[in-house]
Design an enzyme around this catalytic site. Sequence first.
Site, PDB file in Angstrom:
ATOM      1  N   CYS A  85       0.835  -1.209   0.000  1.00 52.78           N
ATOM      2  CA  CYS A  85       0.000   0.000   0.000  1.00 52.78           C
ATOM      3  C   CYS A  85       0.866   1.253   0.000  1.00 52.78           C
ATOM      4  O   CYS A  85       1.868   1.316   0.711  1.00 52.78           O
ATOM      5  CB  CYS A  85      -0.874  -0.038   1.252  1.00 52.78           C
ATOM      6  SG  CYS A  85      -1.867   1.426   1.523  1.00 52.78           S
ATOM      7  N   CYS A 137       0.327   5.654   7.449  1.00 55.11           N
ATOM      8  CA  CYS A 137      -0.944   5.237   8.050  1.00 55.11           C
ATOM      9  C   CYS A 137      -0.683   4.523   9.375  1.00 55.11           C
ATOM     10  O   CYS A 137       0.267   3.746   9.491  1.00 55.11           O
ATOM     11  CB  CYS A 137      -1.660   4.306   7.079  1.00 55.11           C
ATOM     12  SG  CYS A 137      -3.213   3.647   7.701  1.00 55.11           S
ATOM     13  N   CYS A 191      -1.169  -0.320   9.569  1.00 54.98           N
ATOM     14  CA  CYS A 191      -0.313  -1.495   9.334  1.00 54.98           C
ATOM     15  C   CYS A 191       1.113  -1.240   9.811  1.00 54.98           C
ATOM     16  O   CYS A 191       1.638  -0.145   9.642  1.00 54.98           O
ATOM     17  CB  CYS A 191      -0.262  -1.820   7.839  1.00 54.98           C
ATOM     18  SG  CYS A 191      -1.816  -2.432   7.187  1.00 54.98           S
ATOM     19  N   CYS A 245      -6.571   0.809   0.460  1.00 55.81           N
ATOM     20  CA  CYS A 245      -6.342   0.030   1.682  1.00 55.81           C
ATOM     21  C   CYS A 245      -6.476  -1.448   1.343  1.00 55.81           C
ATOM     22  O   CYS A 245      -7.583  -1.947   1.126  1.00 55.81           O
ATOM     23  CB  CYS A 245      -7.338   0.399   2.778  1.00 55.81           C
ATOM     24  SG  CYS A 245      -7.139  -0.655   4.232  1.00 55.81           S
ATOM     25  N   GLN A 258     -16.523 -10.215  14.803  1.00 62.55           N
ATOM     26  CA  GLN A 258     -15.127 -10.536  14.471  1.00 62.55           C
ATOM     27  C   GLN A 258     -14.749  -9.754  13.213  1.00 62.55           C
ATOM     28  O   GLN A 258     -15.578  -9.618  12.306  1.00 62.55           O
ATOM     29  CB  GLN A 258     -14.964 -12.043  14.242  1.00 62.55           C
ATOM     30  CG  GLN A 258     -15.197 -12.910  15.471  1.00 62.55           C
ATOM     31  CD  GLN A 258     -14.122 -12.745  16.540  1.00 62.55           C
ATOM     32  OE1 GLN A 258     -13.055 -12.176  16.288  1.00 62.55           O
ATOM     33  NE2 GLN A 258     -14.412 -13.212  17.746  1.00 62.55           N
ATOM     34  N   PHE A 307     -18.982 -14.449  27.374  1.00 62.63           N
ATOM     35  CA  PHE A 307     -18.602 -13.279  26.554  1.00 62.63           C
ATOM     36  C   PHE A 307     -19.050 -13.569  25.111  1.00 62.63           C
ATOM     37  O   PHE A 307     -18.254 -13.561  24.178  1.00 62.63           O
ATOM     38  CB  PHE A 307     -17.090 -13.011  26.617  1.00 62.63           C
ATOM     39  CG  PHE A 307     -16.542 -12.846  28.000  1.00 62.63           C
ATOM     40  CD1 PHE A 307     -16.539 -11.602  28.620  1.00 62.63           C
ATOM     41  CD2 PHE A 307     -16.027 -13.936  28.694  1.00 62.63           C
ATOM     42  CE1 PHE A 307     -16.026 -11.455  29.906  1.00 62.63           C
ATOM     43  CE2 PHE A 307     -15.509 -13.797  29.977  1.00 62.63           C
ATOM     44  CZ  PHE A 307     -15.504 -12.547  30.583  1.00 62.63           C
ATOM     45  N   GLU A 352     -23.447 -12.767  28.324  1.00 67.14           N
ATOM     46  CA  GLU A 352     -22.840 -11.601  27.680  1.00 67.14           C
ATOM     47  C   GLU A 352     -23.262 -10.363  28.492  1.00 67.14           C
ATOM     48  O   GLU A 352     -24.379 -10.311  29.013  1.00 67.14           O
ATOM     49  CB  GLU A 352     -23.338 -11.535  26.210  1.00 67.14           C
ATOM     50  CG  GLU A 352     -23.299 -10.204  25.517  1.00 67.14           C
ATOM     51  CD  GLU A 352     -21.890  -9.648  25.320  1.00 67.14           C
ATOM     52  OE1 GLU A 352     -20.970 -10.382  24.952  1.00 67.14           O
ATOM     53  OE2 GLU A 352     -21.732  -8.421  25.570  1.00 67.14           O
ATOM     54  N   ASP A 409     -14.525 -16.047  25.509  1.00 66.40           N
ATOM     55  CA  ASP A 409     -13.906 -15.186  24.490  1.00 66.40           C
ATOM     56  C   ASP A 409     -14.000 -13.733  24.961  1.00 66.40           C
ATOM     57  O   ASP A 409     -14.805 -12.950  24.454  1.00 66.40           O
ATOM     58  CB  ASP A 409     -14.668 -15.388  23.157  1.00 66.40           C
ATOM     59  CG  ASP A 409     -14.103 -14.544  22.024  1.00 66.40           C
ATOM     60  OD1 ASP A 409     -13.039 -13.918  22.194  1.00 66.40           O
ATOM     61  OD2 ASP A 409     -14.739 -14.509  20.952  1.00 66.40           O
ATOM     62  N   CYS A 456      -7.897 -12.228  21.811  1.00 66.73           N
ATOM     63  CA  CYS A 456      -7.144 -11.401  20.858  1.00 66.73           C
ATOM     64  C   CYS A 456      -5.972 -10.728  21.559  1.00 66.73           C
ATOM     65  O   CYS A 456      -5.374  -9.803  21.014  1.00 66.73           O
ATOM     66  CB  CYS A 456      -8.063 -10.370  20.199  1.00 66.73           C
ATOM     67  SG  CYS A 456      -8.814  -9.254  21.388  1.00 66.73           S
TER      68      CYS A 456
HETATM   69  C1  LIG Z   1     -14.143 -10.516  21.886  1.00 67.94           C
HETATM   70  S1  LIG Z   1     -15.872 -10.287  21.999  1.00 67.94           S
HETATM   71  C2  LIG Z   1     -16.432 -11.917  21.660  1.00 67.94           C
HETATM   72  C3  LIG Z   1     -17.847 -12.038  21.174  1.00 67.94           C
HETATM   73  C4  LIG Z   1     -18.212 -13.331  20.460  1.00 67.94           C
HETATM   74  N1  LIG Z   1     -17.611 -14.498  21.066  1.00 67.94           N
HETATM   75  C5  LIG Z   1     -17.891 -13.270  18.984  1.00 67.94           C
HETATM   76  O1  LIG Z   1     -16.969 -13.988  18.541  1.00 67.94           O
HETATM   77  O2  LIG Z   1     -18.538 -12.516  18.253  1.00 67.94           O
HETATM   78  C6  LIG Z   1     -16.023 -10.065  23.718  1.00 67.94           C
HETATM   79  C7  LIG Z   1     -17.437  -9.860  24.210  1.00 67.94           C
HETATM   80  O3  LIG Z   1     -17.385  -9.708  25.642  1.00 67.94           O
HETATM   81  C8  LIG Z   1     -18.363  -8.778  26.037  1.00 67.94           C
HETATM   82  N2  LIG Z   1     -17.970  -8.274  27.356  1.00 67.94           N
HETATM   83  C9  LIG Z   1     -17.034  -7.337  27.642  1.00 67.94           C
HETATM   84  N3  LIG Z   1     -16.945  -7.173  28.985  1.00 67.94           N
HETATM   85  C10 LIG Z   1     -17.829  -8.045  29.544  1.00 67.94           C
HETATM   86  C11 LIG Z   1     -18.185  -8.354  30.885  1.00 67.94           C
HETATM   87  N4  LIG Z   1     -17.598  -7.729  31.920  1.00 67.94           N
HETATM   88  N5  LIG Z   1     -19.123  -9.288  31.097  1.00 67.94           N
HETATM   89  C12 LIG Z   1     -19.711  -9.929  30.059  1.00 67.94           C
HETATM   90  N6  LIG Z   1     -19.421  -9.676  28.770  1.00 67.94           N
HETATM   91  C13 LIG Z   1     -18.490  -8.743  28.501  1.00 67.94           C
HETATM   92  C14 LIG Z   1     -18.362  -7.743  24.930  1.00 67.94           C
HETATM   93  O4  LIG Z   1     -19.594  -7.030  24.909  1.00 67.94           O
HETATM   94  C15 LIG Z   1     -18.147  -8.619  23.695  1.00 67.94           C
HETATM   95  O5  LIG Z   1     -19.367  -9.001  23.128  1.00 67.94           O
END
Ligand SMILES: C[S@@+](CC[C@H](N)C(=O)[O-])C[C@H]1O[C@@H](n2cnc3c(N)ncnc32)[C@H](O)[C@@H]1O
Length: 433
Positions: free
Chosen positions: A76, A82, A85, A159, A265, A293, A313, A360, A386
């Site tokens: 790019c 930027c 990256c 991009c 994601q 999560f 969640e 997650d 992540c």
């Molecule tokens: C990395 S995302 C994963 C979502 C899902 N697994 C996906 O792949 O689409 C993390 C998630 O955790 C939620 N989250 C963040 N803090 C939290 C908390 N204290 N309690 C419950 N959920 C939470 C966020 O709203 C988000 O949806």
Amino acid sequence: MVNSLSNIRRNFTVSVESIGAQGDGVANGPEGRFYIPFGAPGDQLSITPGKRRGDGREAAISTVIATSPDRIIPACRHFETCGGCTLQHVAAARIAAEKKAMLIRSLARRGLNDIPVAETVTVAPETRRRVRFAAHNGQAPAFGFRRRNSRFVMDLTECPVTRPSILAFAPALRALIANLPALGVSAEISVTDSESGLDVLMAPSKQSEPSFAEREALADFATRYDLARLSWDDGHGPEPIAARREVTMQFGAATIALPPGAFLQPTAEGEAAIAGLVVSAIDDAARSRADLFSGCGALSFPLLAGGTVHAFEGDSGMVDAARRAIYPTAGRTVTADVRDLARDPLTATELNRFDAVVFDPPRAGAAPQTRELADSTVPTIVAVSCNPATLSRDLRILVDGGYRIESATPIDQFAWSPHIEVVVVLRRSFNRT
Ligand SMILES: C[S@@+](CC[C@H](N)C(=O)[O-])C[C@H]1O[C@@H](n2cnc3c(N)ncnc32)[C@H](O)[C@@H]1O
């Protein structure tokens, strides 16, 4: 030693050995450790040391003495300007190897050695389906991404990370926002390429509502470009200004209507790789599954094919979206609860009714929840993250609680950035007494 360099302006000759967590080339020598932006592993460089950073010092390349065989021409024209990256100058195979090595180093910092880490699963460029653009509407207007190490906005012309469908729409957005005083001088505009069309979320940096005329202009714009939805969020939560159709995504066999600003994601390919690893780690005997999560259910719905799934969640809008999912098998759906898993994690007793638990969390990780998991008797846990640093901290808690790490797979769904997604499968090997 590094500390004695503070007033020295002389250059050093170093060999770049690896890529650090922020995407810089890392060189170690008698003078200390250097973090060198745009250094490629295998380069021999003359560098000028700069300010201190962590256990070393930043350094700028003054001359490339010998070029790494893994150094390539960046894809790019905005690379180095930027802020998006950091790694376009490194060959794809080397980036994959370095991301695996980053994960291994992060695990080792927590004493997690000899973990079976798989080769990195690489997601191709031009696949990013959610992009957050930055807009500057003052003198010298600009629309694109923030410049490297700066809050200033760089005018974007290309991009290679982003889906072409989003990039093709950028000029229309640029023209629109020039006539939207309510956006203020500085704004962020997120564009999601959903399965039912583009979803746009505008966020001015100051609290400011669009005027009646601006609302009309936004609604006209949504019609002209056939957007699924256009929303405005000035800090009070997203308000849909043009909701032309549901913003839908397919998770497993379910169709979900995403609320504005919902987590997604960054790439469909990355999501498929994560879901594939999660599903294959949990065998059919594990009928009762929990997804912690869970967002809108990107992992919950693929898991539903093999058992019951209870999702937890923190965001009520995303829980509602999972509850309203359209799922073809009569009588079977994901049950979902709103729960703050940082303040009120599922207790070990609550967890023990599940045969498998997936978690997650956001970048901060899930220490309180992981402590309860470590006290549970759940046979299989799958961690998705992540952030290798908080992941490694949380894995240490689980290993100390009697879990064995069966596999760890890095997924590179953040092309040319230093970020990595990781899926880790753990099995209970003994109960803590
Ligand atoms: C990395 S995302 C994963 C979502 C899902 N697994 C996906 O792949 O689409 C993390 C998630 O955790 C939620 N989250 C963040 N803090 C939290 C908390 N204290 N309690 C419950 N959920 C939470 C966020 O709203 C988000 O949806």
